[in-house]
Design a protein around this motif. Structure first.
Motif, PDB file in Angstrom:
ATOM      1  N   GLY A 162      12.889 -34.694 -78.206  1.00 61.69           N
ATOM      2  CA  GLY A 162      13.268 -34.067 -76.952  1.00 61.69           C
ATOM      3  C   GLY A 162      13.891 -32.692 -77.087  1.00 61.69           C
ATOM      4  N   MET A 163      14.354 -32.329 -78.283  1.00 65.15           N
ATOM      5  CA  MET A 163      14.931 -30.986 -78.454  1.00 65.15           C
ATOM      6  C   MET A 163      13.896 -29.895 -78.234  1.00 65.15           C
ATOM      7  SD  MET A 163      17.940 -30.604 -81.220  1.00 65.15           S
ATOM      8  CE  MET A 163      18.252 -29.015 -80.458  1.00 65.15           C
ATOM      9  N   ALA A 164      12.624 -30.258 -78.324  1.00 61.48           N
ATOM     10  CA  ALA A 164      11.574 -29.259 -78.064  1.00 61.48           C
ATOM     11  C   ALA A 164      11.760 -28.641 -76.687  1.00 61.48           C
ATOM     12  CB  ALA A 164      10.199 -29.912 -78.170  1.00 61.48           C
ATOM     13  N   ILE A 165      12.232 -29.423 -75.723  1.00 65.53           N
ATOM     14  CA  ILE A 165      12.445 -28.909 -74.363  1.00 65.53           C
ATOM     15  C   ILE A 165      13.463 -27.780 -74.375  1.00 65.53           C
ATOM     16  CG2 ILE A 165      13.307 -29.494 -72.061  1.00 65.53           C
ATOM     17  CD1 ILE A 165      12.184 -32.316 -72.485  1.00 65.53           C
ATOM     18  N   ASP A 166      14.540 -27.925 -75.155  1.00 70.62           N
ATOM     19  CA  ASP A 166      15.569 -26.879 -75.238  1.00 70.62           C
ATOM     20  C   ASP A 166      14.988 -25.587 -75.801  1.00 70.62           C
ATOM     21  OD1 ASP A 166      17.613 -28.621 -74.304  1.00 70.62           O
ATOM     22  OD2 ASP A 166      17.763 -29.497 -76.297  1.00 70.62           O
ATOM     23  N   PHE A 167      14.110 -25.723 -76.795  1.00 75.84           N
ATOM     24  CA  PHE A 167      13.480 -24.535 -77.375  1.00 75.84           C
ATOM     25  C   PHE A 167      12.518 -23.897 -76.379  1.00 75.84           C
ATOM     26  CE2 PHE A 167      15.250 -26.312 -81.136  1.00 75.84           C
ATOM     27  CZ  PHE A 167      15.291 -25.308 -82.100  1.00 75.84           C
ATOM     28  N   TYR A 168      11.724 -24.721 -75.693  1.00 79.99           N
ATOM     29  CA  TYR A 168      10.824 -24.178 -74.670  1.00 79.99           C
ATOM     30  C   TYR A 168      11.617 -23.452 -73.580  1.00 79.99           C
ATOM     31  CZ  TYR A 168       6.709 -26.739 -76.396  1.00 79.99           C
ATOM     32  OH  TYR A 168       5.662 -27.202 -77.143  1.00 79.99           O
ATOM     33  N   ARG A 169      12.752 -24.041 -73.188  1.00 79.31           N
ATOM     34  CA  ARG A 169      13.573 -23.440 -72.126  1.00 79.31           C
ATOM     35  C   ARG A 169      14.096 -22.073 -72.575  1.00 79.31           C
ATOM     36  NH1 ARG A 169      17.083 -27.158 -71.807  1.00 79.31           N
ATOM     37  NH2 ARG A 169      16.077 -28.371 -70.150  1.00 79.31           N
ATOM     38  N   LEU A 170      14.531 -21.987 -73.834  1.00 80.72           N
ATOM     39  CA  LEU A 170      15.049 -20.715 -74.344  1.00 80.72           C
ATOM     40  C   LEU A 170      13.949 -19.652 -74.342  1.00 80.72           C
ATOM     41  CD1 LEU A 170      17.405 -19.147 -75.635  1.00 80.72           C
ATOM     42  CD2 LEU A 170      16.649 -20.007 -77.870  1.00 80.72           C
ATOM     43  N   ALA A 171      12.762 -20.016 -74.827  1.00 81.13           N
ATOM     44  CA  ALA A 171      11.649 -19.058 -74.835  1.00 81.13           C
ATOM     45  C   ALA A 171      11.254 -18.680 -73.409  1.00 81.13           C
ATOM     46  CB  ALA A 171      10.456 -19.660 -75.571  1.00 81.13           C
ATOM     47  N   ARG A 172      11.247 -19.661 -72.503  1.00 78.83           N
ATOM     48  CA  ARG A 172      10.911 -19.387 -71.101  1.00 78.83           C
ATOM     49  C   ARG A 172      11.876 -18.383 -70.495  1.00 78.83           C
ATOM     50  NH1 ARG A 172      13.120 -23.498 -66.952  1.00 78.83           N
ATOM     51  NH2 ARG A 172      14.933 -22.356 -67.786  1.00 78.83           N
ATOM     52  N   ASP A 173      13.171 -18.544 -70.777  1.00 82.42           N
ATOM     53  CA  ASP A 173      14.176 -17.637 -70.223  1.00 82.42           C
ATOM     54  C   ASP A 173      13.961 -16.201 -70.692  1.00 82.42           C
ATOM     55  OD1 ASP A 173      15.265 -19.774 -68.916  1.00 82.42           O
ATOM     56  OD2 ASP A 173      16.959 -20.036 -70.295  1.00 82.42           O
ATOM     57  N   VAL A 174      13.555 -16.072 -71.958  1.00 82.39           N
ATOM     58  CA  VAL A 174      13.276 -14.722 -72.470  1.00 82.39           C
ATOM     59  C   VAL A 174      12.072 -14.129 -71.743  1.00 82.39           C
ATOM     60  CG1 VAL A 174      12.628 -13.339 -74.481  1.00 82.39           C
ATOM     61  CG2 VAL A 174      14.269 -15.216 -74.737  1.00 82.39           C
ATOM     62  N   TYR A 175      11.006 -14.921 -71.639  1.00 82.41           N
ATOM     63  CA  TYR A 175       9.814 -14.428 -70.936  1.00 82.41           C
ATOM     64  C   TYR A 175      10.146 -14.054 -69.491  1.00 82.41           C
ATOM     65  CZ  TYR A 175       6.808 -16.094 -74.763  1.00 82.41           C
ATOM     66  OH  TYR A 175       6.193 -16.289 -75.978  1.00 82.41           O
TER      67      TYR A 175
END
Length: 372
Positions: A162-175
């Motif tokens: 489930g930590m993958a979601i945290d990484f996706y969220r971080l990348a999404r915020d940058v985009y």
């Protein structure tokens, strides 16, 4: 030949020679780390240390220490690995340029991901992004931000929990901050899909396969418990065979077997038999034979072996069919099968093998139903 090619062929000496010919020291270290993962030998570690020794700049040395730390985890030398990661972060902190410091921290974070240290990696990626966003030379940092966001997304694609979601969220915020709307929306969809898999499990993967979304199905399998992942990979292998992708189908089948052997577990006998029968329906016999060997219950395994024997008989390979029949452990299944094969019963082999007790799934499928 690329170093990965030598590794895939099991050619240690060729891989090492190829890596040592790489001029860029950091790229050479990455290649050596891959070799160490495949061939955990002290000689490779020694070559990595030799490569690091002449490096003098803080950015290069910090990244080199991170790569070495990742390599030491391969050798289960966690304490030494932790020390090198700490030194890498300390060295990165001494870099004067905020933009360069952010880039190096992101590189260290990536190596932490590859060492399965996800929480530390996420925190370090966050610091790297903050440095780049607050850099005085912000316009020059935009390119670095995009690179780091892609690195975070790539890391998320490899994390099996489930930590993958945290990484996706971080990348999404940058985009989002850069107004990369399509990329941000794509990651939103990925996050929703991961949440769905974590909630509903194998059903989501099966739905993706039914829709023909093979790449997404494969990507989402990593979030399944190993037992479910193994059976899903067997089902994917069947799907690939059915659609003519034999090479990838065989590779997926072997990967599923490896998960079961390494994890020292097997899916339920009923699930295994069901997959074996599906392979039989489309005319593949090697895979059901292997699956039969994984089934723990002798009766269930014997029923599947009986169906395999009948399939060989239909092909005219009677000696092979009889050989399988003689090896069947359940005597009642063996006797019924031999009578069918030897023509001692009134039913022809087209009627299939009668199931013990009249249960489901005991018969074979007529030849005109093969192919799916």
């Amino acid at each position: 030949m690329e170093v990965e090619g030598y590794i895939s062929r099991g050619d240690y000496r060729g891989a090492l020679k190829g890596a040592l010919e790489i001029e860029n020291p950091l790229k050479r270290l990455v290649a050596l780390a891959k070799i160490l993962s495949a061939f955990p030998r002290e000689e490779v570690l020694s070559k990595m240390l030799d490569t690091i020794e002449p490096l003098r700049s803080a950015p290069e040395r910090a990244l080199a220490y991170a790569i070495l730390g990742r390599a030491l985890y391969t050798l289960d030398r966690d304490h030494d690995a932790g020390i090198y990661f700490e030194e890498a972060i300390e060295l990165a902190g001494s870099i004067g340029s905020a933009r360069l410091r952010g880039e190096v921290l992101a590189g260290i974070a990536r190596n932490l991901v590859l060492s399965d240290r996800y929480s530390e990696a996420l925190e370090l990626f966050g610091k790297a992004i903050e440095l780049l966003q607050t850099s005085r030379a912000y316009s020059a940092s935009v390119s670095s931000l995009i690179t780091v966001a892609r690195l975070v997304e790539k890391s998320a694609d490899e994390i099996p929990n489930g930590m993958a979601i945290d990484f996706y969220r971080l990348a999404r915020d940058v985009y989002s901050s850069l107004r990369f709307t399509l990329q941000a929306r794509h990651l939103e969809e990925k996050m929703e899909l991961v949440r769905d898999v974590l909630k509903r499990g194998k059903n989501v993967v099966e739905e993706l396969l039914e829709r023909g979304e093979v790449e997404r199905a494969v990507e989402m399998m990593r979030f399944l418990p190993l037992e479910e992942r193994a059976i899903s990979m067997l089902e994917l292998s069947y799907w690939l065979f059915l659609h003519g992708n034999l090479q990838l189908g065989r590779r997926t089948f072997e990967d599923a077997l490896e998960i079961m052997l390494v994890g020292k577990f097997k899916p339920g006998d009923g699930e295994l038999r069901g997959i074996g029968e599906r392979f039989l329906r489309i005319g593949f016999l090697r895979e059901p034979m292997i699956i039969a060997g994984l089934i723990r219950d002798e009766g269930t395994a014997s029923e599947l072996l009986g169906e395999i024997a009948l399939s060989y008989a239909r092909r005219g390979e009677m000696s092979r069919a009889l050989s399988i029949a003689e090896a069947i452990g359940d005597e009642s299944v063996k006797k019924r099968l031999l009578k069918v094969l030897e023509g001692e019963e009134g039913v022809g082999h087209e009627q299939g093998l009668p199931s013990a007790g009249g249960g489901e799934g005991g018969g074979t499928v007529p030849e005109d139903d093969r192919g799916g």
